[in-house]
Enzyme design. Structure first.
Site, PDB file in Angstrom:
ATOM      1  N   ASP A 150       0.824  -1.207   0.000  1.00 27.60           N
ATOM      2  CA  ASP A 150       0.000   0.000   0.000  1.00 27.60           C
ATOM      3  C   ASP A 150       0.858   1.258   0.000  1.00 27.60           C
ATOM      4  O   ASP A 150       2.073   1.211   0.214  1.00 27.60           O
ATOM      5  CB  ASP A 150      -0.906   0.026   1.234  1.00 27.60           C
ATOM      6  N   TYR A 160       5.930  -9.765   6.765  1.00 28.77           N
ATOM      7  CA  TYR A 160       5.885  -8.324   6.980  1.00 28.77           C
ATOM      8  C   TYR A 160       6.340  -8.030   8.401  1.00 28.77           C
ATOM      9  O   TYR A 160       5.991  -8.759   9.346  1.00 28.77           O
ATOM     10  CB  TYR A 160       4.470  -7.780   6.780  1.00 28.77           C
TER      11      TYR A 160
END
Length: 267
Positions: free
Chosen positions: A56, A110
């Site tokens: 994102d 992540y």
């Protein structure tokens, strides 16, 4: 076919995936390939092109991976010659012709750096333990599909930061950042551990019970696993990446200290 590891600072970009009117990491990579005459004059992408994932806006990466049919001379250092400083290729691997950077990844990791100097590490760890394993995370993503995931979390403490590491085969949109928000509720704001049961329940959470994503700037794509590939580090490219991001680290540390001085001002 060749796969490239790409590191980037996500703050200047509107995410990874191409968009028509804003600057993205993927646009930047494809512009570099066009300048190097890898695309030719009419193609939008090189043959076989795919990327490991779509980060994102504001999210950074250490191990984003793109793969395509590349000429032999296109080393990571050669690719960097047409990339801006905040996007750096640093390793590459030969891949079979049928390789696909998205579909052939077996896991993604992540790491989120949560500034939480007063948070309870024990409560954060309890929250992550409750989220581990296979669950339907439909209350922690705007996606309607692909919400069932098997999550492997880990937690570390680095000074004022809680370092939350999450690994799964893939992640629905905003899932990592919303998980971090739930962990922060429990570790920083004393929400009960039963909050986990609430967000994992079949009933949808709306309004004030919903979970907003944590800020994107704390998130880094740190790992993408391909069992059949062996990446070789391009030492010239890796040294360039370390130098670029070290300069950014010093610059931001300086700005942070200046902001601290303004916060501490007394007349």
């Amino acid at each position: 076919m060749r796969a490239y590891r790409i590191a980037y600072d996500g703050q200047p970009f509107y995410g990874f995936q191409r968009q028509p009117d804003v600057t993205t990491v993927e646009d930047t990579i494809l512009d570099a390939l066009r300048a190097l005459d890898v695309l030719g004059t009419t193609a939008d992408t090189p043959p076989g092109y795919a990327a490991a994932g779509r980060t994102d806006a504001g999210v950074s990466a250490l191990a984003q991976t793109v793969a395509f049919d590349a000429p032999d001379w296109l080393t990571p250092a050669a690719l960097n010659s047409e990339l801006p400083a905040d996007v750096r290729a640093w390793a590459s691997a030969d891949a079979p012709d049928e390789f696909h950077a998205t579909h052939d990844a077996t896991s993604r990791t992540y790491t989120y750096y949560l500034h939480a100097p007063d948070a309870s590490d024990e409560r954060a760890r309890d929250a992550l333990d409750a989220l581990a394993g296979e669950h339907d995370f439909h209350n922690l993503t705007p996606d309607d599909n692909g919400t069932v995931r098997t999550l492997s979390p880990a937690l570390d403490r680095e000074g004022p930061f809680l370092v939350v590491e999450l690994t799964a085969g893939g992640f629905a949109r905003q899932l990592v950042r919303r998980i971090v928000s739930v962990v922060a509720e429990i570790a920083q704001r004393d929400a009960p551990l039963a909050r986990i049961e609430q967000v994992l329940a079949p009933e949808p959470l709306d309004g004030p019970e919903g979970v907003a994503p944590a800020p994107a700037t704390g998130l880094v794509l740190t790992g993408v696993t391909y069992p059949t590939l062996e990446f070789a580090v391009d030492e010239t490219a890796a040294a360039s990446a370390r130098a670029v991001f070290e300069r950014q680290r010093v610059d931001r540390a300086t700005r942070s200290r200046v902001a601290g001085a303004l916060t501490d001002y007394r007349e």
